[in-house]
Design an enzyme around this catalytic site. Structure first.
Site, PDB file in Angstrom:
ATOM      1  N   HIS A 234      30.069  44.532  33.913  1.00 34.69           N
ATOM      2  CA  HIS A 234      31.193  44.880  33.027  1.00 34.69           C
ATOM      3  C   HIS A 234      31.038  44.341  31.604  1.00 34.69           C
ATOM      4  O   HIS A 234      31.189  45.069  30.629  1.00 34.69           O
ATOM      5  CB  HIS A 234      32.500  44.357  33.616  1.00 34.69           C
ATOM      6  CG  HIS A 234      32.859  44.955  34.940  1.00 34.69           C
ATOM      7  ND1 HIS A 234      33.258  46.256  35.095  1.00 34.69           N
ATOM      8  CD2 HIS A 234      32.864  44.419  36.188  1.00 34.69           C
ATOM      9  CE1 HIS A 234      33.516  46.515  36.364  1.00 34.69           C
ATOM     10  NE2 HIS A 234      33.280  45.406  37.063  1.00 34.69           N
TER      11      HIS A 234
HETATM   12  C1  BDR Z   1      35.762  40.958  34.231  1.00 31.55           C
HETATM   13  O1  BDR Z   1      36.284  39.925  35.055  1.00 31.55           O
HETATM   14  C2  BDR Z   1      35.300  38.941  35.249  1.00 31.55           C
HETATM   15  O2  BDR Z   1      35.198  38.632  36.604  1.00 31.55           O
HETATM   16  C3  BDR Z   1      34.024  39.443  34.666  1.00 31.55           C
HETATM   17  O3  BDR Z   1      33.274  38.401  34.072  1.00 31.55           O
HETATM   18  C4  BDR Z   1      34.463  40.451  33.634  1.00 31.55           C
HETATM   19  O4  BDR Z   1      34.716  39.822  32.391  1.00 31.55           O
HETATM   20  C5  BDR Z   1      35.644  42.220  35.045  1.00 31.55           C
HETATM   21  O5  BDR Z   1      36.894  42.632  35.509  1.00 31.55           O
END
Ligand code: BDR
Ligand code: CA
Length: 300
Positions: A236
């Site tokens: 992500h």
């Molecule tokens: C986001 O939440 C975190 O767990 C990850 O690092 C990313 O920034 C994804 O939903």
């Protein structure tokens, strides 16, 4: 080179995003500010120090907020492991002198105000530090090019059925950022879920030296923790950095985004597509080209 500051909660995909940014010839990473999120602030700060030391860089690191503006602290250690970086261990003595003397809010203020050109803020954790910065030092907004954030979704969620983790972890902070008059790029789940690689791609980076081994071990952990298939392991946070270096990979639509802060919908980013909104929402990613670019960074 474009001046950027990354606000982060490493976190495995944060590590990938930071490494990509530090390797990029298009980006000048002026500061890394840490925030509690995936795991607590002590771990996210330690992971950042260890990563920068491991990469042989000297980017300053400022320690930020440990908890959300309001409400309970939520983590994502089930996805990223108790340490925040899976089972990986940096075999380095983290260089503590990278830590700034003042906290993240003051350091962000000083860096942005004193920059000779507008700075892009990349936010890949809960938005607590950015909200505190905007409240304490509203004058910084005039020297921010844009806030490129990983968070939210037009539809669905990963922390609750309607909320993405970074927004859910501090919805009040997210509301302050989206409601500010700053230009925002929202890399939400619609686009970031397609910012993905395959297990076969990971095999290609596995034997590419120490950095490749790190990427491999962490991303294999993320695949398990995030419940991903071999075909699509979403990274992500990397969406934000690739948006800056390869904007042609992403489809965006202008919108106004309202954040629900309370009740069962807390953390939901209610997105109204309208041309006069202050947000560019990333609604789609060219996954194939993203994979090629990922391999250029880590397997070339
Ligand atoms: C986001 O939440 C975190 O767990 C990850 O690092 C990313 O920034 C994804 O939903
Ligand atoms: Ca993150």
């Amino acid at each position: 080179m474009r001046p950027i500051i990354i606000d982060t909660d490493p976190g495995i995909d944060d590590v990938v995003a930071i490494t990509t940014a530090l390797f990029s010839e298009k980006l000048d990473v002026r500061l890394l500010s840490t925030v509690g999120g995936n795991v607590g602030i002590e771990n996210t700060t330690k992971n950042t120090i260890d990563l920068v030391t491991f990469l042989g860089e000297d980017t300053p690191i400022a320690k930020g907020a440990s908890e959300p503006l309001l409400g309970e602290t939520r983590t994502a250690s089930t996805v990223h492991g108790a340490s925040g970086i899976g089972t990986y261990q940096f075999n380095v003595e983290g260089n503590k002198s990278l830590l700034t003397k003042v906290n993240a809010i003051e350091e962000l203020h000083n860096r942005i105000i004193n920059a000779h050109e507008p700075v892009t803020l990349v936010a890949i954790g809960p938005l607590t530090n950015i909200a505190l910065l905007f409240k304490a030092f509203p004058e910084v907004k005039a020297n921010i090019e844009q806030v490129v954030l990983m968070g939210g979704a037009v539809e669905g969620g990963n922390a609750t059925p309607v909320a993405e983790f970074n927004i859910y972890a501090d919805p009040h902070a997210a509301k302050i950022v989206f409601d500010s008059d700053v230009e925002v790029v929202m890399c939400g789940l619609d686009g970031t879920s397609k910012t993905s690689v395959s297990a076969a791609d990971l095999e290609k980076v596995r034997h590419q030296g120490a950095v490749g081994e790190m990427m491999y071990e962490m991303l294999v952990h993320l695949k398990k923790g995030g419940g991903y298939t071999d075909e699509a392991i979403a990274i992500h946070d990397m969406c934000t950095i690739m948006y800056l270096t390869h904007p042609e990979l992403f489809t965006t639509k202008r919108a106004k985004v309202n954040v629900a802060t309370e009740g069962p919908a807390a953390g939901c980013t209610v997105t109204h597509f309208q041309e006069d909104g202050n947000v560019s929402v990333c609604v789609d990613t060219d996954t194939e080209t993203f994979r090629e670019e990922f391999l250029k960074v880590f397997a070339d």
